[in-house]
Design an enzyme around this catalytic site. Structure first.
Site, PDB file in Angstrom:
ATOM      1  N   ARG A 194       0.412   6.615   7.427  1.00  0.00           N
ATOM      2  CA  ARG A 194       0.462   6.728   5.961  1.00  0.00           C
ATOM      3  C   ARG A 194      -0.082   8.071   5.491  1.00  0.00           C
ATOM      4  O   ARG A 194       0.287   8.562   4.423  1.00  0.00           O
ATOM      5  CB  ARG A 194      -0.361   5.607   5.313  1.00  0.00           C
ATOM      6  N   LYS A 215       0.821  -1.194   0.000  1.00  0.00           N
ATOM      7  CA  LYS A 215       0.000   0.000   0.000  1.00  0.00           C
ATOM      8  C   LYS A 215       0.866   1.259   0.000  1.00  0.00           C
ATOM      9  O   LYS A 215       0.400   2.349  -0.262  1.00  0.00           O
ATOM     10  CB  LYS A 215      -0.882   0.037   1.261  1.00  0.00           C
ATOM     11  N   GLY A 216       2.147   1.090   0.309  1.00  0.00           N
ATOM     12  CA  GLY A 216       3.010   2.241   0.562  1.00  0.00           C
ATOM     13  C   GLY A 216       3.142   3.213  -0.593  1.00  0.00           C
ATOM     14  O   GLY A 216       3.327   4.409  -0.393  1.00  0.00           O
ATOM     15  N   GLU A 248       7.440   2.748  -6.985  1.00  0.00           N
ATOM     16  CA  GLU A 248       7.615   2.232  -5.620  1.00  0.00           C
ATOM     17  C   GLU A 248       7.835   3.368  -4.625  1.00  0.00           C
ATOM     18  O   GLU A 248       8.311   4.435  -4.984  1.00  0.00           O
ATOM     19  CB  GLU A 248       8.825   1.280  -5.576  1.00  0.00           C
ATOM     20  N   ASP A 307      14.754  -0.444   0.009  1.00  0.00           N
ATOM     21  CA  ASP A 307      15.596  -0.604   1.192  1.00  0.00           C
ATOM     22  C   ASP A 307      16.599  -1.727   0.900  1.00  0.00           C
ATOM     23  O   ASP A 307      17.633  -1.489   0.276  1.00  0.00           O
ATOM     24  CB  ASP A 307      14.669  -0.897   2.378  1.00  0.00           C
TER      25      ASP A 307
HETATM   26  P1  IMP Z   1      12.923  -4.014   0.710  1.00  0.00           P
HETATM   27  O1  IMP Z   1      12.492  -5.326   0.125  1.00  0.00           O
HETATM   28  O2  IMP Z   1      13.803  -4.184   1.904  1.00  0.00           O
HETATM   29  O3  IMP Z   1      13.516  -3.070  -0.312  1.00  0.00           O
HETATM   30  O4  IMP Z   1      11.644  -3.369   1.355  1.00  0.00           O
HETATM   31  C1  IMP Z   1      10.779  -2.623   0.688  1.00  0.00           C
HETATM   32  C2  IMP Z   1       9.520  -2.394   1.522  1.00  0.00           C
HETATM   33  O5  IMP Z   1       9.781  -2.338   2.942  1.00  0.00           O
HETATM   34  C3  IMP Z   1       8.985  -1.050   1.157  1.00  0.00           C
HETATM   35  O6  IMP Z   1       8.145  -1.123   0.025  1.00  0.00           O
HETATM   36  C4  IMP Z   1       8.276  -0.640   2.428  1.00  0.00           C
HETATM   37  O7  IMP Z   1       6.970  -1.179   2.428  1.00  0.00           O
HETATM   38  C5  IMP Z   1       9.079  -1.272   3.535  1.00  0.00           C
HETATM   39  N1  IMP Z   1      10.044  -0.296   4.096  1.00  0.00           N
HETATM   40  C6  IMP Z   1      11.388  -0.268   3.935  1.00  0.00           C
HETATM   41  N2  IMP Z   1      11.949   0.764   4.599  1.00  0.00           N
HETATM   42  C7  IMP Z   1      10.926   1.428   5.194  1.00  0.00           C
HETATM   43  C8  IMP Z   1      10.854   2.617   6.029  1.00  0.00           C
HETATM   44  O8  IMP Z   1      11.841   3.299   6.362  1.00  0.00           O
HETATM   45  N3  IMP Z   1       9.600   2.975   6.448  1.00  0.00           N
HETATM   46  C9  IMP Z   1       8.480   2.274   6.115  1.00  0.00           C
HETATM   47  N4  IMP Z   1       8.495   1.186   5.326  1.00  0.00           N
HETATM   48  C10 IMP Z   1       9.707   0.748   4.884  1.00  0.00           C
HETATM   49 MG    MG Z   2       6.068  -0.965  -0.413  1.00  0.00          MG
END
Ligand code: IMP
Ligand code: MG
Length: 186
Positions: A166, A44-45, A100, A104
């Protein structure tokens, strides 16, 4: 009581975000002249970013939404994700722009890119609002980045902590008292 009371620091205020989103929209518009790209976003982000970004693009775009969940901490490093909501239309032959919220570790998007590529789109580009390179585990070729941010857990403008915050109009960092203890990861 106000939601804003839980925020320790504002990293990116609403005007700063809006100005950068408009720049990204203009760039996407000029880079996709003559195309009819489909914006694929992940719930949902990315919802708030998508809603603002699409209105800055002067192109005949369509949108599609996916929802994914990771399998949990034990398999996190594998980057395996479960698809909760799939694409609603085929993307074969389409120019895809993945929209996106934040990259992270990159594991979620890495999986998703493979999934999308298997469906034979004409092209795939990635547009993310926030890049947090400090914890990157998968090498992702990001085409458009809104802001590069330090390794801090951020909330607002679509991003949540435990489904909250959010709807904050800016991107900020929570007070440690809100999550009590170590800051959440990812
Ligand atoms: P990744 O697979 O580690 O790149 O994670 C991506 C997902 O983790 C993002 O789409 C967010 O939903 C969540 N996420 C990563 N970092 C943050 C943050 O600092 N705040 C909130 N959600 C995060
Ligand atoms: Mg996300």
């Amino acid at each position: 009581m106000s939601l804003h009371d839980d925020v320790e620091e504002i990293l990116l205020d609403a005007d700063t975000i809006a100005a950068r989103v408009a720049e990204l929209g203009a760039q996407l518009t000029s880079d996709h002249q003559g195309q009819d790209p489909v914006l694929v976003s992940v719930l949902k982000g990315a919802l708030v970013f998508l809603a603002d970004l699409m209105r800055t693009m002067d192109l005949p775009t369509s949108i599609d939404l996916m929802e994914v969940s990771s399998y949990g901490a034990a398999t996190e490093s594998s980057g395996q994700v479960r698809i909760l909501k799939d694409l609603s239309k085929p993307i074969e032959g389409r120019d895809v722009i993945v929209v996106e919220d934040i990259i992270d570790t990159g594991l979620t998007l890495n999986y998703l890119l493979g999934y999308l590529a298997d469906r034979q789109p004409a092209s795939i580009k990635i547009c993310c609002l926030l890049d947090k390179p400090a914890r990157r585990l998968a090498d992702i070729p990001i085409d458009y980045i809104g802001f590069t941010i330090p390794d801090r857990f951020v909330i607002g403008y679509g991003l949540d902590f435990d489904e909250r915050y959010r709807n904050l109009p800016y991107i900020g960092v929570l007070k440690p008292s809100v999550y009590g203890g170590a800051p959440p990861e990812g």
